[in-house]
Design a protein around this motif. Structure first.
Motif, PDB file in Angstrom:
ATOM      1  N   GLY A 106      -1.377  12.495   3.790  1.00 33.44           N
ATOM      2  CA  GLY A 106      -0.423  13.436   3.406  1.00 33.44           C
ATOM      3  C   GLY A 106      -0.343  14.584   4.692  1.00 33.44           C
ATOM      4  O   GLY A 106       0.445  15.635   4.432  1.00 33.44           O
TER       5      GLY A 106
ATOM      6  N   TYR B 234      -0.018  15.121   9.185  1.00 38.46           N
ATOM      7  CA  TYR B 234       0.121  14.459  10.435  1.00 38.46           C
ATOM      8  C   TYR B 234      -0.046  15.687  11.516  1.00 38.46           C
ATOM      9  O   TYR B 234       0.195  16.743  11.292  1.00 38.46           O
ATOM     10  CB  TYR B 234       1.339  13.663  10.775  1.00 38.46           C
TER      11      TYR B 234
ATOM     12  N   SER C 206       3.105  16.303   5.057  1.00 44.02           N
ATOM     13  CA  SER C 206       4.336  15.265   5.068  1.00 44.02           C
ATOM     14  C   SER C 206       4.493  14.802   3.549  1.00 44.02           C
ATOM     15  O   SER C 206       5.182  13.962   3.402  1.00 44.02           O
ATOM     16  CB  SER C 206       3.785  14.132   5.919  1.00 44.02           C
ATOM     17  N   GLN C 207       3.903  15.542   2.724  1.00 38.86           N
ATOM     18  CA  GLN C 207       4.210  15.377   1.290  1.00 38.86           C
ATOM     19  C   GLN C 207       3.933  16.596   0.376  1.00 38.86           C
ATOM     20  O   GLN C 207       3.392  17.496   0.944  1.00 38.86           O
ATOM     21  CB  GLN C 207       3.185  14.420   1.058  1.00 38.86           C
TER      22      GLN C 207
ATOM     23  N   SER D  39       3.012  13.538  -6.944  1.00 40.66           N
ATOM     24  CA  SER D  39       4.083  12.778  -7.499  1.00 40.66           C
ATOM     25  C   SER D  39       4.033  11.525  -6.624  1.00 40.66           C
ATOM     26  O   SER D  39       3.665  11.250  -5.738  1.00 40.66           O
ATOM     27  CB  SER D  39       5.247  13.522  -7.671  1.00 40.66           C
ATOM     28  N   GLY D  40       4.914  10.653  -7.362  1.00 39.97           N
ATOM     29  CA  GLY D  40       5.141   9.455  -6.641  1.00 39.97           C
ATOM     30  C   GLY D  40       4.753   8.046  -7.440  1.00 39.97           C
ATOM     31  O   GLY D  40       3.958   7.877  -8.293  1.00 39.97           O
ATOM     32  N   ARG D  41       5.523   6.996  -6.860  1.00 40.46           N
ATOM     33  CA  ARG D  41       5.189   5.962  -7.605  1.00 40.46           C
ATOM     34  C   ARG D  41       3.854   5.394  -7.282  1.00 40.46           C
ATOM     35  O   ARG D  41       3.505   5.539  -6.163  1.00 40.46           O
ATOM     36  CB  ARG D  41       6.191   4.846  -7.498  1.00 40.46           C
TER      37      ARG D  41
ATOM     38  N   ALA E  51       6.564  -1.146  -6.703  1.00 42.23           N
ATOM     39  CA  ALA E  51       7.806  -1.645  -6.124  1.00 42.23           C
ATOM     40  C   ALA E  51       7.948  -3.149  -6.182  1.00 42.23           C
ATOM     41  O   ALA E  51       8.932  -3.771  -6.511  1.00 42.23           O
ATOM     42  CB  ALA E  51       7.878  -0.899  -4.795  1.00 42.23           C
ATOM     43  N   LYS E  52       6.826  -3.615  -5.788  1.00 43.89           N
ATOM     44  CA  LYS E  52       6.791  -5.347  -5.839  1.00 43.89           C
ATOM     45  C   LYS E  52       6.023  -5.717  -6.994  1.00 43.89           C
ATOM     46  O   LYS E  52       4.851  -5.377  -7.345  1.00 43.89           O
ATOM     47  CB  LYS E  52       6.044  -5.700  -4.572  1.00 43.89           C
ATOM     48  N   ASP E  53       6.300  -6.929  -7.340  1.00 41.87           N
ATOM     49  CA  ASP E  53       5.588  -7.485  -8.589  1.00 41.87           C
ATOM     50  C   ASP E  53       4.208  -8.025  -8.061  1.00 41.87           C
ATOM     51  O   ASP E  53       4.205  -8.507  -6.907  1.00 41.87           O
ATOM     52  CB  ASP E  53       6.288  -8.521  -9.100  1.00 41.87           C
TER      53      ASP E  53
ATOM     54  N   ARG F 180       0.897  -8.379   3.592  1.00 36.22           N
ATOM     55  CA  ARG F 180       1.569  -7.849   4.566  1.00 36.22           C
ATOM     56  C   ARG F 180       3.068  -7.221   3.813  1.00 36.22           C
ATOM     57  O   ARG F 180       3.321  -6.155   4.514  1.00 36.22           O
ATOM     58  CB  ARG F 180       2.027  -8.917   5.575  1.00 36.22           C
ATOM     59  N   VAL F 181       3.651  -7.765   3.030  1.00 34.39           N
ATOM     60  CA  VAL F 181       4.892  -7.333   2.469  1.00 34.39           C
ATOM     61  C   VAL F 181       4.446  -6.497   1.276  1.00 34.39           C
ATOM     62  O   VAL F 181       5.298  -6.148   0.279  1.00 34.39           O
ATOM     63  CB  VAL F 181       5.956  -8.507   2.177  1.00 34.39           C
ATOM     64  N   LYS F 182       3.245  -6.043   1.004  1.00 38.39           N
ATOM     65  CA  LYS F 182       2.855  -5.050   0.200  1.00 38.39           C
ATOM     66  C   LYS F 182       2.958  -5.424  -1.342  1.00 38.39           C
ATOM     67  O   LYS F 182       2.867  -4.871  -2.243  1.00 38.39           O
ATOM     68  CB  LYS F 182       3.674  -3.798   0.263  1.00 38.39           C
TER      69      LYS F 182
END
Lengths: 233, 255
Positions: free
Chosen positions: B28, B30, B39-40, B57-59, B87-89, B127-129
């Motif tokens: 959070g 840098y 940064s948050q 907060s945040g997903r 975000a991703k299943d 890699r695609v989270k």
């Protein structure tokens, strides 16, 4: 010569501002920003899966902004709802103004939706929208290099004015309208449009005045974000 | 030179937290030349030389090793698709679901059906989270009864407390069985519906007050007030047991 502003403000004085974070409860992040009679509400949803699939970017996330003026928001004329040439352009430049602060590499194949609604307008709507959207993104918990603050600059009869209102925008002899967005900590300009005529010296001076105004807006954004978590003693 | 923000201050992106090379930015934050910048939006935490911003907060972002609660949204040839609020299943593969041998072309709904709620563990983030899950392990199972509530995933550490102190207190005082998923899904099981509602209320209260200091005391007081006058005889013999069965096949008797 434009000696005195219509509403009696100083040339570098902005209209009264107000900001609030967390106005849309169901959104991941949201904010309201008011400058004079212009009110913008921004809501952020995401990161979430992007459909249709061909729009996805496997390398990084996509930022999708949607700017909209409400039908009743203007001067009394009903604004035709739905996307227009103008609102599409503003949506696009809002995206470009916000992208430099975000790190979308973290969310490949997803979309971050930013909806900006203007419930009342009196010029400077894209700037109010960007300012609100930056707060909403921060509220949604995104990693951001910096916030983005935006202000409109006008040149009327060779006089630089900060935060143009509708009356000044419609100045009968014409004016130069320059919306700008600025990253206050990094000191970088993320949006600069110019509609009208100006020259190098004037532009330089206008930019300096604009940056100064953006720093003031940043303070308001900061206070609004902090107020959400204020612990009453 | 030195630290500019106080411990537990709320900071916003672009705010300078410290200057000089004596400090190091952690999550959070840098470094930009001499400065350490937030940064948050979050609460600042200073740990010796480390300056960290704890997000408020945040997903949920999937992390390896997290235990989560998810919902089965689809069944494919090779496993189950699980919605974990990220975000991703997430994907639960055949061989990670059970130690049983699954025949080729077997009916997968007999293990997990669409709409089932499961407790699973993330053992890999691709890699695609997107997360790979497993239901092999202690405490990982299909949930068949009880109540499921949503809280913000950033507030989960507060609900659990230090070494699970907070959640233990709630469990003991309300005589409930609570499973907290790192993704912000909380499963509550109680014998007494009234206790179940109190547990829900307490967890919602923690979520709303997560950034406050001395939360344990506030929660204790809240619980004492709620339970005052209520005749709760914690009957240990009647303690809720939800023993783990490897797999609950349809048709088999549920707990």
């Amino acid at each position: 010569m434009y000696k005195k502003r219509f509403d009696g403000r100083k040339f570098d004085e902005m209209r009264p501002m107000e900001a609030k974070v967390g106005v849309v409860k169901r959104a991941d992040g949201s904010a309201m920003f008011r400058i004079g009679k212009t009110i913008a509400i921004a809501a952020v949803y995401g990161p979430r899966e992007l459909h249709p699939k061909f729009l996805q970017n496997p390398e990084e996330g996509v930022l999708r902004c949607n700017y909209n003026m409400m039908a009743f928001s203007g001067s009394g004329e009903r604004i035709k709802p739905g996307p227009s040439r103008r609102s599409k352009e503003i949506s696009h430049i809002t995206e470009k103004a916000l992208l430099p602060v975000l790190n979308l590499k973290e969310f490949p194949g997803t979309v971050i939706d930013v909806f900006i609604e203007l419930i009342q307008t009196d010029a400077g709507t894209r700037c109010a929208g960007i300012t609100a959207a930056a707060m909403a993104l921060a509220d949604a918990g995104f990693i951001m290099k910096d916030l983005v603050s935006a202000i409109s600059i006008g040149i009327i009869d060779n006089q630089i004015v900060i935060d143009v209102d509708k009356e000044e925008e419609d100045y009968e002899d014409g004016m130069c309208d320059m919306p700008m967005a600025f990253m206050p900590k990094a000191g970088e300009v993320t949006l600069l449009q110019c509609d009208g005529f100006t020259n190098k010296e004037q532009l330089k001076k206008a930019l300096e005045m604009g940056k100064e105004a953006c720093r003031k807006i940043y303070e308001i954004q900061k206070t609004a974000l902090k107020n959400k978590y204020k612990v009453e003693e | 030179m030195g630290i500019l923000a106080k411990e537990r201050d709320i900071v916003v992106p672009g705010e300078i937290l410290a200057t000089g090379m004596d400090f190091l930015p952690a999550g959070g934050a840098y470094r930009d030349k001499e400065d350490i910048i937030a940064s948050q939006v979050g609460m600042i935490q200073i740990d010796n030389r480390l300056v960290r911003v704890v997000p408020l907060s945040g997903r949920y972002a999937s992390k390896r090793g997290d235990t989560i609660i998810g919902k089965v949204t689809d069944i494919t040839f090779s496993g189950w698709i699980i919605d974990i609020g990220c975000a991703k299943d997430a994907m639960l593969g055949l061989k990670d679901a059970t130690s049983e041998f699954i025949e080729r072309g077997a009916d997968l709904t007999q293990y997990f059906n669409i709409g089932d709620i499961i407790v699973a563990k993330i053992f890999n983030v691709t890699r695609v989270k997107s997360a790979d899950l497993t239901t092999k392990g202690p405490g990982l199972m299909k949930l068949t009864r009880g109540r499921l509530i949503d809280i913000q995933s950033t507030k989960v550490p507060r609900v659990i407390g230090k070494q699970g102190s907070m959640i233990m207190m709630i469990k003991d005082m309300t005589n409930t069985r609570i499973t907290v998923g790192q993704n912000g899904k909380v499963h509550i099981l109680a014998q007494d519906p009234e206790m179940e509602l109190i547990a829900v209320e307490v967890i919602k209260m923690i979520e709303a007050n997560a950034h406050k200091h001395g939360l344990t005391e506030i929660v204790k007081k809240f619980l004492d007030d709620k339970l005052k006058g209520k005749n709760i005889s914690i009957d240990k013999t009647k303690a809720i047991v939800l023993e783990k069965k490897p797999i609950l096949k349809n048709g088999e008797e549920n707990v």
